[in-house]
Write a protein that holds these residues in place. Sequence first.
Motif, PDB file in Angstrom:
ATOM      1  N   SER A  77       0.816  -1.538  -0.026  1.00 17.99           N
ATOM      2  CA  SER A  77      -0.153  -0.170  -0.304  1.00 17.99           C
ATOM      3  C   SER A  77       1.188   1.491   0.019  1.00 17.99           C
ATOM      4  O   SER A  77       1.832   0.872   0.121  1.00 17.99           O
ATOM      5  N   GLU A  78       0.185   2.111  -0.131  1.00 16.81           N
ATOM      6  CA  GLU A  78       0.855   3.454  -0.353  1.00 16.81           C
ATOM      7  C   GLU A  78       2.072   3.713   1.386  1.00 16.81           C
ATOM      8  O   GLU A  78       2.806   4.316   0.928  1.00 16.81           O
ATOM      9  N   VAL A 113       5.470   4.913   1.129  1.00 15.00           N
ATOM     10  CA  VAL A 113       5.792   6.191   2.329  1.00 15.00           C
ATOM     11  C   VAL A 113       7.018   6.072   3.588  1.00 15.00           C
ATOM     12  O   VAL A 113       7.417   6.414   3.975  1.00 15.00           O
ATOM     13  N   SER A 139      -0.719  -4.077  -6.069  1.00 18.01           N
ATOM     14  CA  SER A 139      -1.528  -3.021  -4.525  1.00 18.01           C
ATOM     15  C   SER A 139      -2.210  -3.195  -4.141  1.00 18.01           C
ATOM     16  O   SER A 139      -3.215  -3.472  -4.436  1.00 18.01           O
ATOM     17  N   HIS A 196      -5.368   3.560  -2.327  1.00 15.93           N
ATOM     18  CA  HIS A 196      -4.611   4.923  -1.675  1.00 15.93           C
ATOM     19  C   HIS A 196      -5.815   4.484  -0.661  1.00 15.93           C
ATOM     20  O   HIS A 196      -7.163   4.470  -0.835  1.00 15.93           O
ATOM     21  N   TRP A 256      -0.093   2.894  -6.874  1.00 13.83           N
ATOM     22  CA  TRP A 256      -0.539   3.117  -5.130  1.00 13.83           C
ATOM     23  C   TRP A 256      -0.669   4.661  -4.732  1.00 13.83           C
ATOM     24  O   TRP A 256      -0.804   4.948  -3.874  1.00 13.83           O
ATOM     25  N   LEU A 257      -1.566   5.211  -5.947  1.00 13.38           N
ATOM     26  CA  LEU A 257      -1.234   6.626  -5.842  1.00 13.38           C
ATOM     27  C   LEU A 257      -2.682   6.710  -5.223  1.00 13.38           C
ATOM     28  O   LEU A 257      -3.552   6.443  -5.734  1.00 13.38           O
ATOM     29  N   THR A 269       4.549   4.620 -10.718  1.00 12.39           N
ATOM     30  CA  THR A 269       4.188   3.662  -9.781  1.00 12.39           C
ATOM     31  C   THR A 269       5.339   2.447 -10.020  1.00 12.39           C
ATOM     32  O   THR A 269       4.766   1.348  -9.543  1.00 12.39           O
ATOM     33  N   SER A 325       5.513  12.000   1.035  1.00 10.02           N
ATOM     34  CA  SER A 325       6.105  10.815   1.836  1.00 10.02           C
ATOM     35  C   SER A 325       6.288  11.394   2.840  1.00 10.02           C
ATOM     36  O   SER A 325       6.237  10.967   4.101  1.00 10.02           O
TER      37      SER A 325
END
Length: 395
Positions: free
Chosen positions: A47-48, A52, A80, A83, A114-115, A208, A228
């Motif tokens: 995931s995001e 991060v 993925s 978000h 993941w955005l 990505t 991030s």
Amino acid sequence: MQPIQVYLDSSDFSDIANIKKKSSGYSDVLNYLLKKRDGGLIQIRFSEAHVVEAAPTTPDSIPAAVERLKTIHKICRNNSLVHPIDLMAYEVSSNATSDSNDGRSHIFRSDANWLPALFDFSEIIPDVEESVRQDIEKMGRIERRKYLKNGKPSALWYGEMRAANNTTENIMLNSLPLTTDAIRIFRRYFIGNASRKEVLKALHESITDLEVFGNWYKKDWERASDISRHLRNIGEEFETALNEARKQFEFMMLEQTEAVGDSKKLLDLSVRAFHEVLANSSSRLVNKLALQIGATPKLTEDIWQTSPGLTCSVTLAMHIARRSVAAKLPRSPKSSDFPDCYHAIYLPYVDVFRADGFIAGMLRECKIPLSTVIVDKFLQLPVKIDELLEARKVK
């Protein structure tokens, strides 16, 4: 049989990236996971929050961060999750349920994206075609004939456009996270040999690509680190807030104990008050978010069924807060507590959820009414996954 969905802890990806420094057990578990993944029995999703947390915190840490990001892609491939913002929007505006395959189809992705859905790539790229239209509208008839042929910009126009945009093109190529193929498409775009759709697709695929994204920090530290930084900043604010709340709680306990003389009774009262607040907090938050995005608030008796991810995240956050503030022997809060709550939004949608010992304990204390298996240690994964696989065979 549907593949078992596995969600690893961020620390797992760090450990795998440095697996030569770990015990042989880690290599054994990694080989097990890859074998089950390649056999189609499990899917490991990122995931995001993983991206991060894997990102560098200083320019010196970029090489190690790139290795972490490469590891995420190596393990998860393109599997993925949407978000967190998009997941929350889905939960508060639909009839999502924790055991719904349709719900999972909204949450799972197979394109490594993941955005957030609102991330607009078109704002980053100048619209060359629109520039053509605007320029030609200002021209006289003779100039139009030179610069427009069969309704399209001529080679002459693109030649001049290329010269005029040379600086812009170079800035973009040097500052954006782009693959080699994407750079080629960008160059073609600025001379009229590639469409805007193609260049936007190339940027999307580049950003990505986790290895390319990691190397973006070398090109443009400020812009890349902005993406991030938010989770760390909120984590630090959460830690500060809990420390302050603990000071206030201790002062209140001292003040009330002097007046009443029974600190244990006051502590018991605070725990009961906590559970009363917890009982309604998720429903209120779901309704508030629904109104903010223009959706109709839900009327439901079971918030775990309609908004399981958000409810899980909020419940965990409140239990961590209680443990850090209103406990006889409080545990010192950490800046990583909020990211852990951030990860927990996905727990209802996966079959196996990895968390460190403290968070796993807190999740069990939450008494989550879901079938997700919470695993305390990376080395326990094979046993837990095999148990699930065996249970599914029986069914």
